[in-house]
Scaffold this active site. Sequence first.
Site, PDB file in Angstrom:
ATOM      1  N   SER A   1       0.839  -1.190   0.000  1.00 24.36           N
ATOM      2  CA  SER A   1       0.000   0.000   0.000  1.00 24.36           C
ATOM      3  C   SER A   1       0.880   1.249   0.000  1.00 24.36           C
ATOM      4  O   SER A   1       1.605   1.485  -0.956  1.00 24.36           O
ATOM      5  CB  SER A   1      -0.956  -0.046   1.204  1.00 24.36           C
ATOM      6  OG  SER A   1      -1.943   0.948   1.099  1.00 24.36           O
TER       7      SER A   1
ATOM      8  N   HIS B   1      -3.926  -1.639  -4.385  1.00 27.62           N
ATOM      9  CA  HIS B   1      -5.337  -1.956  -4.084  1.00 27.62           C
ATOM     10  C   HIS B   1      -6.221  -1.809  -5.330  1.00 27.62           C
ATOM     11  O   HIS B   1      -7.353  -1.319  -5.243  1.00 27.62           O
ATOM     12  CB  HIS B   1      -5.874  -1.039  -2.986  1.00 27.62           C
ATOM     13  CG  HIS B   1      -5.110  -1.082  -1.709  1.00 27.62           C
ATOM     14  ND1 HIS B   1      -4.893  -2.244  -1.011  1.00 27.62           N
ATOM     15  CD2 HIS B   1      -4.499  -0.074  -1.003  1.00 27.62           C
ATOM     16  CE1 HIS B   1      -4.184  -1.967   0.079  1.00 27.62           C
ATOM     17  NE2 HIS B   1      -3.924  -0.660   0.096  1.00 27.62           N
TER      18      HIS B   1
END
Length: 246
Positions: free
Chosen positions: A131, A167
């Site tokens: 992330s 993501h």
Amino acid sequence: MTIRSTLDTHIVAIGGGGFSMEPENPLLDQYILGLSKKSQPKVCFLPTASGDSDRYIVKFYSAFLKFACQPCHLSLFNPPTLDLRGFLLQQDIIYVGGGNTKNLVALWRDWGIDQILREGWEQGIILCGLSAGSMCWFEEGLSDYTGNGMYKPLHCLGFLKGSHCPHYDGERDRRPVYHQMIAAGELADGYAADDGVGLHFVNGALVNIVSSRSTAKAYRVEREGGRAKETLLEPTYLGNLKNRNF
């Protein structure tokens, strides 16, 4: 004069997954550990993007104490030493957690961590993260640092060329917004990764794509004729590999 190492440089950018998102699925973390030539590599967790969350740090130790490695962490809110350069350069792997990428970049620059990490990377320390810890290595990325569900371009460290979107399948609006920004020239061409996908760069070039989920994918997204062109990049599913001594 600065003398740079001739060792290969490694970065593994994880779209989402690893010990914090998939505690029962260690495939990506095992892949990263397998990149080290040492039997007990030193692995340092940087939870900066989460505000050095105690819970996140506990998750890291809970996962990595089960592996053949020497885990530690660096908190900038409670640093273990004033010699941060010496502390980080003795590591074999540096693993960066998720959270707020803008805060991560700002804090690292203020503390000089960005320059220390570049120095370590050029000396062969393996850099990785998920992330925010994935996006930070690129020149720029699609970030939700505002915390209100809005995505904005963010300038990052620039160890890797182009942009990045983690993501990619985990948050509904990421894909269309990433396309819009690349088509408009607000973000450079780049790589998108679903949750469970690791992009492995060696000497700045993408050499391997691996996944901890059989259906997870990666993509190259480029501006072409005023539109975003998306090209599928099929990962190697780590669960199919019998011998994981990478």
